[in-house]
Design a protein around this motif. Sequence first.
Motif, PDB file in Angstrom:
ATOM      1  N   VAL A  33     -10.483  63.028  -0.719  1.00  0.00           N
ATOM      2  CA  VAL A  33     -10.706  61.769  -1.438  1.00  0.00           C
ATOM      3  C   VAL A  33      -9.642  61.611  -2.515  1.00  0.00           C
ATOM      4  O   VAL A  33      -9.396  62.526  -3.301  1.00  0.00           O
ATOM      5  CB  VAL A  33     -12.103  61.725  -2.084  1.00  0.00           C
ATOM      6  N   MET A 218     -18.046  56.693  -3.548  1.00  0.00           N
ATOM      7  CA  MET A 218     -16.735  56.208  -3.955  1.00  0.00           C
ATOM      8  C   MET A 218     -16.860  54.924  -4.759  1.00  0.00           C
ATOM      9  O   MET A 218     -17.873  54.219  -4.677  1.00  0.00           O
ATOM     10  CB  MET A 218     -15.861  55.965  -2.708  1.00  0.00           C
ATOM     11  N   ASP A 222     -11.080  53.610  -4.170  1.00  0.00           N
ATOM     12  CA  ASP A 222     -11.009  55.015  -3.757  1.00  0.00           C
ATOM     13  C   ASP A 222     -10.806  55.079  -2.247  1.00  0.00           C
ATOM     14  O   ASP A 222     -11.337  54.246  -1.495  1.00  0.00           O
ATOM     15  CB  ASP A 222     -12.288  55.764  -4.121  1.00  0.00           C
ATOM     16  N   VAL A 224     -10.677  57.772   1.227  1.00  0.00           N
ATOM     17  CA  VAL A 224     -10.875  59.086   1.828  1.00  0.00           C
ATOM     18  C   VAL A 224     -10.019  59.170   3.086  1.00  0.00           C
ATOM     19  O   VAL A 224      -9.978  58.245   3.897  1.00  0.00           O
ATOM     20  CB  VAL A 224     -12.370  59.361   2.144  1.00  0.00           C
TER      21      VAL A 224
END
Length: 313
Positions: A33, A218, A222, A224
Amino acid sequence: MGDLGRGIIDWNSDGKILTAEQKRFYQQNGYLVIRNCVSEADIDRYYDRFKYIVHADKSEFPYVSVMRDITLSNTQVVKDVNQVTKIQTWQDDEVLFDYCKTPLIVDILKDLIGTPQSNLVAMHTVLINKPLDTGAMSSRHPMHQDLQYFPFRPADFICTAWTAMQTVNRDNGCLTFVPGTHKGPLLPHVHPDWQANNKAYHGIRDFDPSTPRVHVEMEKGDTVFFHPLIHHGSGANKTDGFRRAISCHYANDDLCYYSDERNETQDSVDKDLMEIFERKLKNLGIELDMEDLDYSITFKIRSRPVNGTKSNL
């Protein structure tokens, strides 16, 4: 699986963006992340484009797939974002494709599946508008491996970037991962035995629901990054709103190739997706003999370079 990166990636050295520690976390766990990866302004622009595409005439975006939840299949089709669960194959739309070309995302991907000189290709694009669940739990996505859907290899040089377009948590169905499972094989997948199951939503056969997993919560922007073999899925959206995310599956075009490596259940997902592909072609007035086409054609048509040139894919 062997050694992740097969000697191409130096996991003990800093990359252009990632530290050696971050790279090793991905190597060991299969996901990583990165906070604040995409700006709020860009995310708002992508959401505005999503709304525009949903309301536009189909002729303006002929190759974009606009999909609805199975629980809405018997309702009147209207141009309403509240009826659309996702749009995909939007790689030819310059506004949304800007996401795939986000410099920070591209540089992180090169740290994970290549080198600074690698040519990367966007293989599949999707913007998800996970609906509030009606009670049928159809907004769940079963635990699966993305490689189940891909006719190209090697897995180590494929990676997904998935960006939250708002706060994403367990209430609205965040992604869940089983760390380290990317080191195992591609497992057989089946349609889950659920009350309502969206087409092409396949899950790992005999997956143990008690398996410990990580829930990745998140914030807007953000991102991942995850390996195509990691076991992952998402829970039902139990809120009153939608859970939005934008995502792209990437491959290193210098090292990846189309392959007929199959497992016993990939024919099922191929059939589902070829039916969707055939329906899309018919809507465009294109009649083809699908018996003569290989599933890889669906990726050959839509794959698009994000930097450099495309040669293998």
